[in-house]
Scaffold this active site. Structure first.
Site, PDB file in Angstrom:
ATOM      1  N   GLY A 222      -1.461   6.591   0.356  1.00 50.83           N
ATOM      2  CA  GLY A 222      -1.219   7.133  -1.140  1.00 50.83           C
ATOM      3  C   GLY A 222      -0.950   5.996  -1.865  1.00 50.83           C
ATOM      4  O   GLY A 222      -0.818   6.116  -3.519  1.00 50.83           O
ATOM      5  N   LYS A 227      -1.566  10.064  -6.777  1.00 48.87           N
ATOM      6  CA  LYS A 227      -2.088  11.642  -6.700  1.00 48.87           C
ATOM      7  C   LYS A 227      -0.817  12.217  -6.116  1.00 48.87           C
ATOM      8  O   LYS A 227      -0.804  13.545  -6.310  1.00 48.87           O
ATOM      9  CB  LYS A 227      -3.116  11.522  -5.633  1.00 48.87           C
ATOM     10  CG  LYS A 227      -4.297  10.839  -6.316  1.00 48.87           C
ATOM     11  CD  LYS A 227      -5.487  10.688  -5.185  1.00 48.87           C
ATOM     12  CE  LYS A 227      -6.826  10.071  -6.024  1.00 48.87           C
ATOM     13  NZ  LYS A 227      -6.435   8.510  -6.291  1.00 48.87           N
ATOM     14  N   ASP A 242       1.414   4.984   3.351  1.00 49.80           N
ATOM     15  CA  ASP A 242       0.641   3.629   2.862  1.00 49.80           C
ATOM     16  C   ASP A 242       1.219   2.601   3.956  1.00 49.80           C
ATOM     17  O   ASP A 242       2.180   2.831   4.245  1.00 49.80           O
ATOM     18  CB  ASP A 242       0.662   3.549   1.433  1.00 49.80           C
ATOM     19  CG  ASP A 242      -0.479   2.730   1.017  1.00 49.80           C
ATOM     20  OD1 ASP A 242      -1.420   3.295   0.671  1.00 49.80           O
ATOM     21  OD2 ASP A 242      -0.469   1.384   1.227  1.00 49.80           O
ATOM     22  N   ASP A 268       0.869   2.222   9.270  1.00 52.64           N
ATOM     23  CA  ASP A 268      -0.415   1.700   9.411  1.00 52.64           C
ATOM     24  C   ASP A 268      -0.980   3.228   9.961  1.00 52.64           C
ATOM     25  O   ASP A 268      -0.940   3.621  11.004  1.00 52.64           O
ATOM     26  CB  ASP A 268      -0.558   0.598  10.420  1.00 52.64           C
ATOM     27  CG  ASP A 268      -2.261   0.288  10.660  1.00 52.64           C
ATOM     28  OD1 ASP A 268      -2.908   1.188  10.268  1.00 52.64           O
ATOM     29  OD2 ASP A 268      -2.413  -0.790  10.914  1.00 52.64           O
ATOM     30  N   CYS A 336     -13.212   5.883  -4.305  1.00 51.74           N
ATOM     31  CA  CYS A 336     -13.685   5.458  -5.721  1.00 51.74           C
ATOM     32  C   CYS A 336     -14.726   4.642  -5.427  1.00 51.74           C
ATOM     33  O   CYS A 336     -14.877   3.459  -5.861  1.00 51.74           O
ATOM     34  CB  CYS A 336     -12.660   4.930  -6.493  1.00 51.74           C
ATOM     35  SG  CYS A 336     -11.914   3.629  -5.654  1.00 51.74           S
TER      36      CYS A 336
END
Ligand SMILES: C[S@@+](CC[C@H](N)C(=O)[O-])C[C@H]1O[C@@H](n2cnc3c(N)ncnc32)[C@H](O)[C@@H]1O
Length: 398
Positions: A222, A227, A242, A268, A336
């Protein structure tokens, strides 16, 4: 000390990018500190982004006039590239040549004559497509092979509008999907206005989960939680995971300012999660090949092996996400990036190992570059290139 000119600042920033800095970060930091007119700041941005987006083409245009470009002082080489950029964009000689000659005179006077002569002699030269698009050959050819055509990459050279996601009612120009808008004024303290800068293609990854009030959602990888903000605003109970605690701290601060509730946990994600949910989003780390508009220097830093290596990590993270998805639940995988390896390649490898998941079709309101198990979004109209795969967990035993 003499105050820098916009051209001088662009030169200095490009030198720092060449040493490994990130253009967007360097520009933001440098311009924030200056009380220059917006016009001058926009010119610096235009020069820095323009030179990086068209770097291969600029070097190709300059090639016939330079014996050993690599031996020139770096500032002289960037001044030539910037002068060539302005020539390419149609700026007349009188407004283009002497300003760059002056910049070079102040730094390396012995090269002023060369800069003057070269910038006046520039002529059109037919460039191969990968050079014209300023892409590394390995990526250009991989894209041509996978997408059939690489012309879409011209979209990375368009100027980028600043998109914001609105968490309040706003009177702004709408973006391509609900809750997304175009910000047409100078940058500002966005959270104070209930806004978060975010590309619509990134926002759409979260929208694909169709979050409902009261539903538990896991936001994996995240980061700061961009988001997660959207999911929380739709009423979901979001837990954002995260590895990067610093990013999460910054995100928690923004969430509070936006009046949104997001729980952050640092872990992790190659290790299994201690909880499950019906809705899980994995916005995996990737090579970023969909973000060349905002991060133009990235294309020159990637190696041919990077997508394959990244896909191994992505599969590991997807394994964790799959285990954390309850039966009957939805799992969205997004990157992305526009490489085959990180998109369809990951999807194929995952589905081979997990017959209990099946792709869940969806309508994509953004321009589609290619559709397979998932969807690749084209980097057009300011959108980042993205890949989305939506999966339904139909059987947790399989
Ligand atoms: C694409 S970014 C996420 C962006 C974020 N979802 C957003 O919308 O702003 C990928 C994230 O993956 C995180 N990451 C990379 N490897 C990880 C790992 N092994 N475990 C957990 N997070 C990891 C990075 O810290 C980074 O924040």
């Amino acid at each position: 000390m003499k105050a820098p000119t916009p051209r001088g600042l662009a030169l200095a920033l490009l030198l720092r990018v060449e040493m490994g800095g990130r253009a967007q970060h360097l520009l933001d930091r440098a311009l924030d500190r200056l009380d220059w007119p917006e016009r001058d700041k926009a010119y610096v941005t235009h020069l820095v982004y323009g030179a990086l987006r068209r770097l291969r083409l600029l070097d190709f245009l300059l090639e016939p006039y330079l014996k050993a470009p690599g031996k020139l002082p770096k500032e002289v080489r960037w001044a030539l590239r910037l002068g060539a950029l302005e020539w390419l964009l149609g700026k007349p000689d009188h407004a283009r040549v002497s300003p760059w000659v002056e910049e070079v005179k102040g730094r390396h006077p012995g090269f002023a004559g060369l800069v003057n002569a070269v910038l006046r002699r520039l002529r059109p030269r037919e460039a191969p497509e990968c050079v014209r698009l300023s892409l590394p050959d390995w990526l250009c050819e991989a894209w041509r092979g996978f997408f059939g055509d690489v012309a879409f990459a011209e979209g990375f050279n368009e100027p980028a509008p600043l998109f914001v996601t609105a968490y309040r009612e706003v009177d702004l120009k709408p973006g391509p999907i609900p809750d997304s808008y175009v910000w047409e004024r100078p940058k500002t303290d966005f959270p104070a206005l209930g806004l978060q800068p975010q590309n619509p293609a990134s926002l759409f990854a979260a929208a694909l989960l169709e979050p409902k009030p009261g539903e538990k959602v896991l936001d994996l990888c995240g980061g700061a939680g961009l988001k997660a903000f959207y999911l929380a605003a739709k009423g979901a109970e979001v837990v954002s995971y995260d590895l990067n605690a610093k990013r999460q701290e910054a995100g928690a601060k923004t969430a509070r300012r936006l009046g949104l509730r997001v729980a952050y946990r640092t872990q992790d994600l190659r290790e299994p999660l201690p909880e499950k949910a019906k809705k899980v989003l994995l916005d995996a780390p990737c090579t970023g090949t969909g973000t060349f508009r905002a991060h133009p220097e990235l294309r020159y830093r990637l190696a041919k092996e990077d997508p394959k290596e990244m896909a191994l990590l992505q599969l590991q993270l997807l394994e964790t996400a799959a285990q954390a998805t309850e039966e009957g639940g939805l799992l969205v995988y997004a990157v992305c990036s526009l490489t085959e390896e990180e998109g369809e390649g990951v999807a194929r490898a995952f589905l081979e190992r997990h017959p209990g998941f099946r792709p869940e079709p969806f309508f994509c309101p953004l321009p589609v570059l290619r559709q397979g198990l998932g969807v690749y979004v084209a980097p057009q109209g300011g959108l980042d290139g993205f890949y989305y795969l939506r999966l339904r967990k139909v059987d947790s035993r399989a």
